[in-house]
Design a protein around this motif. Structure first.
Motif, PDB file in Angstrom:
ATOM      1  N   GLY A 297      43.886   9.974  -5.074  1.00 31.06           N
ATOM      2  CA  GLY A 297      43.282  11.273  -5.359  1.00 31.06           C
ATOM      3  C   GLY A 297      44.285  12.410  -5.344  1.00 31.06           C
ATOM      4  O   GLY A 297      44.422  13.157  -6.324  1.00 31.06           O
ATOM      5  N   PRO A 298      45.018  12.596  -4.253  1.00 34.88           N
ATOM      6  CA  PRO A 298      46.037  13.650  -4.212  1.00 34.88           C
ATOM      7  C   PRO A 298      47.150  13.447  -5.239  1.00 34.88           C
ATOM      8  O   PRO A 298      47.720  14.429  -5.722  1.00 34.88           O
ATOM      9  CB  PRO A 298      46.584  13.552  -2.788  1.00 34.88           C
ATOM     10  N   HIS A 299      47.473  12.187  -5.553  1.00 32.05           N
ATOM     11  CA  HIS A 299      48.516  11.952  -6.555  1.00 32.05           C
ATOM     12  C   HIS A 299      48.162  12.646  -7.869  1.00 32.05           C
ATOM     13  O   HIS A 299      49.014  13.305  -8.487  1.00 32.05           O
ATOM     14  CB  HIS A 299      48.694  10.452  -6.797  1.00 32.05           C
ATOM     15  N   LEU A 300      46.914  12.523  -8.304  1.00 27.22           N
ATOM     16  CA  LEU A 300      46.509  13.154  -9.557  1.00 27.22           C
ATOM     17  C   LEU A 300      46.548  14.672  -9.448  1.00 27.22           C
ATOM     18  O   LEU A 300      47.111  15.358 -10.310  1.00 27.22           O
ATOM     19  CB  LEU A 300      45.101  12.692  -9.948  1.00 27.22           C
ATOM     20  N   ILE A 301      45.974  15.218  -8.388  1.00 24.30           N
ATOM     21  CA  ILE A 301      45.913  16.681  -8.263  1.00 24.30           C
ATOM     22  C   ILE A 301      47.300  17.286  -8.092  1.00 24.30           C
ATOM     23  O   ILE A 301      47.638  18.292  -8.742  1.00 24.30           O
ATOM     24  CB  ILE A 301      44.985  17.070  -7.097  1.00 24.30           C
ATOM     25  N   ASP A 302      48.128  16.682  -7.248  1.00 23.50           N
ATOM     26  CA  ASP A 302      49.481  17.213  -7.041  1.00 23.50           C
ATOM     27  C   ASP A 302      50.294  17.153  -8.335  1.00 23.50           C
ATOM     28  O   ASP A 302      51.014  18.097  -8.685  1.00 23.50           O
ATOM     29  CB  ASP A 302      50.196  16.434  -5.937  1.00 23.50           C
ATOM     30  N   GLY A 303      50.186  16.032  -9.039  1.00 19.20           N
ATOM     31  CA  GLY A 303      50.905  15.908 -10.295  1.00 19.20           C
ATOM     32  C   GLY A 303      50.428  16.898 -11.329  1.00 19.20           C
ATOM     33  O   GLY A 303      51.231  17.485 -12.072  1.00 19.20           O
ATOM     34  N   TRP A 304      49.106  17.101 -11.381  1.00 14.97           N
ATOM     35  CA  TRP A 304      48.579  18.078 -12.341  1.00 14.97           C
ATOM     36  C   TRP A 304      49.067  19.489 -12.020  1.00 14.97           C
ATOM     37  O   TRP A 304      49.440  20.244 -12.928  1.00 14.97           O
ATOM     38  CB  TRP A 304      47.056  18.066 -12.382  1.00 14.97           C
ATOM     39  N   ASN A 305      49.055  19.844 -10.763  1.00 16.62           N
ATOM     40  CA  ASN A 305      49.501  21.185 -10.392  1.00 16.62           C
ATOM     41  C   ASN A 305      50.958  21.424 -10.811  1.00 16.62           C
ATOM     42  O   ASN A 305      51.315  22.517 -11.267  1.00 16.62           O
ATOM     43  CB  ASN A 305      49.338  21.400  -8.887  1.00 16.62           C
ATOM     44  N   LYS A 306      51.790  20.396 -10.681  1.00 18.72           N
ATOM     45  CA  LYS A 306      53.186  20.525 -11.121  1.00 18.72           C
ATOM     46  C   LYS A 306      53.259  20.648 -12.645  1.00 18.72           C
ATOM     47  O   LYS A 306      54.074  21.410 -13.181  1.00 18.72           O
ATOM     48  CB  LYS A 306      53.993  19.314 -10.644  1.00 18.72           C
ATOM     49  N   TYR A 307      52.408  19.902 -13.319  1.00 19.00           N
ATOM     50  CA  TYR A 307      52.391  19.971 -14.781  1.00 19.00           C
ATOM     51  C   TYR A 307      51.912  21.340 -15.259  1.00 19.00           C
ATOM     52  O   TYR A 307      52.543  21.957 -16.140  1.00 19.00           O
ATOM     53  CB  TYR A 307      51.483  18.876 -15.341  1.00 19.00           C
ATOM     54  N   ALA A 308      50.820  21.827 -14.694  1.00 20.20           N
ATOM     55  CA  ALA A 308      50.267  23.112 -15.128  1.00 20.20           C
ATOM     56  C   ALA A 308      51.219  24.259 -14.840  1.00 20.20           C
ATOM     57  O   ALA A 308      51.277  25.240 -15.591  1.00 20.20           O
ATOM     58  CB  ALA A 308      48.918  23.349 -14.445  1.00 20.20           C
ATOM     59  N   ALA A 309      51.981  24.154 -13.745  1.00 23.72           N
ATOM     60  CA  ALA A 309      52.897  25.229 -13.363  1.00 23.72           C
ATOM     61  C   ALA A 309      53.974  25.455 -14.412  1.00 23.72           C
ATOM     62  O   ALA A 309      54.484  26.578 -14.555  1.00 23.72           O
ATOM     63  CB  ALA A 309      53.539  24.915 -12.013  1.00 23.72           C
ATOM     64  N   GLN A 310      54.330  24.432 -15.176  1.00 31.70           N
ATOM     65  CA  GLN A 310      55.375  24.592 -16.181  1.00 31.70           C
ATOM     66  C   GLN A 310      54.813  24.661 -17.606  1.00 31.70           C
ATOM     67  O   GLN A 310      55.576  24.720 -18.575  1.00 31.70           O
ATOM     68  CB  GLN A 310      56.380  23.446 -16.097  1.00 31.70           C
TER      69      GLN A 310
END
Length: 662
Positions: A297-310
């Motif tokens: 669960g956190p893997h998806l959210i953390d990865g998405w947050n990094k993706y959206a930030a850039q």
């Protein structure tokens, strides 16, 4: 043929069980599937044998067989051969679905599980703070008293409800609440939690339509549906999402209510919200706890947050990331999810408040004067009509085919509710003379993206809830998910040693699936769903898969395995531009990718115009007086999100407190 395929697929790899054992496993597996699907698979194997060289293939060495499989199946661009290549998944199920006869404890030393370093739930260390101990709670199971035996079928009843899933169970509860004698007809058998085991192959064969091998007519898309008392609510993940919900749905996503109104189905958002509230209260829906999906669960959210930030795309910045809301309530020791990871083959612990534990239990309770009863292992094949006033039809009886071939007719004194699921309800209504039924069927189509985390980083995401978090990007969704060994082996792409090594790294895998809409593209033809996605959908799929690949890499993955038929590998040194370019060339047509759906809806769409829809705004079949449809088939267009909660809410809206039958 199965043995020869097995030896080739596992050539030069140390198998944990023999090829002969794989054959035995599959023979037993197919013997547990009802219907014609085993014969269909058998014919496919005969066809495959001819394509691969007939007797020459069987007599050849495993090395030669492997080369021929690679050339004619793995690397083929011919649609027929690509369809045949999917048979590989059957062999993998026979291997990774191995079960040593007996209970869970007798499989603690299962050689497949030992090879993968996988532990069954009762083996897992749950001694840490906040952990929940795994134990069975069967007190919410339906008891035998609520079922009618095939030797005691009544000649008539007040209301017949066809289907016991999300729509049928809610409708049955509403009808029973009004004091009507109610009979629920269910094609599947009864599998309470006390009968559910961790034997994936057996549960898949018994609980799914066609043993989870149902496909669209061209075999491009696998369509998962439950065939059991409780329908698909028994074998789903309990996800409860509304079509529109502040903070839980992308603010710029399509407004489904507006789309329905333009199509001729102006459903009141405020009215449906009341039904959403009522259903959520009955199911005690709440957001799942973090511990239940602690890794994937956190893997998806953390990865998405990094993706959206850039990202420079406003849709990415507005995307909703959240933990799923589910029907696991209430939050007590005997009902909280124990995150075993087996949701899709039924909850063996009695924790998920699916239809058997909620609305079916409510409608069949002996506390009421006239409790509903369930006739299972019985399929409704035709609704019979009488002519009424103004030329409108009156549903007067339902013809039933019993498991084993017996037939009977049950009269309905007051009416009939159709809720057998989008596909089965369409077939039933067509067979009953409602010829416009079965058109404009939509799917939410899923495609998995598996990733390998760095060496030494054992995620063990099998020790948690199968689906924990999601990202709503507006035009597509991403959902975290993971499966036990057999199901995961059929999701992990790749051939020969590549697939073997990927599964050997089972503890290092994480996974998510993209979900995209195929809006009103399907129709029923001769009992089969015909649906062909076009370039518009493929373009969205490419972009969604590229996005999820980047999310995996941004959160530390070293390799990514998208669900492509050829089983290609993407590596972390690829640029975003290279990832985009890869998908542009790798996916040219649907046969290039493995697609599935658990959310068929439409086929009997609501419309104020009888020429454009099957049911009216009250979900009554046009030009009838007493026949209603209360399942996902009434949805006029694709709703994008998981359809379970909306199906229940639509059934509640149509039937609860409305006194449709006097």
């Amino acid at each position: 043929m199965i043995k020869a395929m097995t030896e080739a697929l596992f050539h030069n790899r140390q198998m944990a069980i023999s090829a002969d054992q794989v054959v035995e496993n599959l023979q037993e597996h197919f013997s547990n599937i009802d219907g014609d699907k085993p014969d269909e698979i058998g014919m496919a194997l005969y066809g495959l044998l001819l394509v691969l060289g007939g007797p020459f293939f069987l007599a050849a060495s495993p090395e030669t067989r492997k080369k021929r499989i690679s050339r004619r199946l793995q690397k083929s661009g011919i649609d027929l051969l690509q369809d045949m290549a999917r048979t590989k998944g059957v062999i993998l199920a026979g291997y990774y679905g191995h079960w040593q006869h007996g209970d869970e404890a007798e499989n603690f030393d299962n050689p497949i599980y030992a090879d993968l370093n996988f532990e069954l739930p009762a083996q897992r260390d749950r001694s840490g703070p906040g952990e929940r101990h795994v134990r069975r709670e069967t007190h919410r199971d339906l008891t035998s008293e609520v079922f009618i035996g095939h030797q005691a079928i009544p000649e008539e009843t007040d209301v017949i409800v066809i289907g016991s899933g999300a729509g049928g169970a809610v409708a049955a509860a509403a009808v029973a609440d009004e004091g009507h004698e109610t009979l629920i007809i269910e094609a599947g058998g009864h599998y309470p939690s006390a009968r559910i085991t961790h034997e994936e192959a057996r549960m898949t064969a018994r609980l799914f339509k066609d043993g989870a091998l149902q496909t669209t007519s061209d075999r491009d898309i696998i369509v998962f549906q439950g065939r059991v008392v409780g329908g698909s609510t028994v074998i789903n993940n309990g996800i409860c999402l509304r079509m529109k919900h502040d903070g839980l749905v992308h603010p710029d996503a399509e407004d489904v209510y507006d789309s329905w109104a333009r199509l001729g189905a102006p459903i009141s958002e405020a009215e449906l919200a009341l039904s959403y509230d009522a259903v959520e209260q009955a199911l005690e829906v709440s957001e799942i706890d973090r511990i239940t999906g602690r890794n994937n669960g956190p893997h998806l959210i953390d990865g998405w947050n990094k993706y959206a930030a850039q990202s420079s795309d406003p849709m990415d910045h507005k995307a909703v990331t959240a933990w799923f809301r589910k029907n696991y309530g209430p939050k007590t020791d005997d009902s909280e999810c124990v995150y075993c990871g087996y949701c899709n083959t039924g909850c063996p612990y009695g924790r998920k408040k699916a239809m058997p534990e909620s609305f079916l239990a409510h409608s069949t309770s002996d506390e009421r004067d006239r409790p509903a009863r369930i006739l299972h292992r019985a399929e409704a094949t035709e609704i019979l009509w009488e002519e009424g006033a103004n030329g409108k039809k009156i549903a007067s009886a339902v013809e039933i085919t019993l498991r084993g071939g017996g037939k009977c007719t049950i009269r309905a004194r007051k009416g009939v509710v159709v809720a057998a699921g989008a596909l089965a309800s369409s077939n039933l209504l067509q067979e009953s003379g409602i010829l416009q039924s079965g058109s404009n069927i939509s799917l939410n189509i899923a495609c998995p993206v598996v990733a390998l985390m760095p060496e030494g980083m054992d995620m063990k995401v099998w020790n948690e809830d199968q689906m924990a978090t999601y990202v709503d990007r507006g035009d597509f969704l991403i959902e975290s998910h993971f499966q036990p060994p057999m199901s995961m082996a059929t999701l992990v792409p790749g051939w020969f040693e590549d697939h073997y090594e990927r599964m050997k790294n089972y503890n290092r895998l994480v996974s998510a699936g993209v979900l995209f809409p195929a809006d009103r593209l399907g129709y029923m033809d001769n009992g089969k769903l015909k649906l062909k996605i076009g370039e518009k959908e493929l373009a969205l799929l490419r972009r969604a898969l590229a996005t999820m690949t980047k999310v995996h890499f941004l959160n530390g993955a070293v390799e990514v395995y998208p669900a492509l038929l050829r089983g290609q590998t993407l590596t972390s040194d690829m640029t975003h531009e290279q990832i985009d370019a890869f998908y542009e060339t790798a996916i040219i047509e649907p046969d290039d990718v493995v697609l599935s759906s658990s959310h068929p809806h439409g086929g009997n769409g609501i419309n104020i115009d009888p020429e454009k829809g099957v049911v009216d705004l009250n979900q009554r079949v046009h030009n009838t007086t007493n026949c209603y449809v209360t399942d996902a088939s009434v949805m006029p267009s694709c709703i994008r999100v998981n359809a379970q909660l909306t199906t229940m809410a639509m059934a509640h809206r149509a039937m609860a407190g409305k006194r449709r039958f006097g």
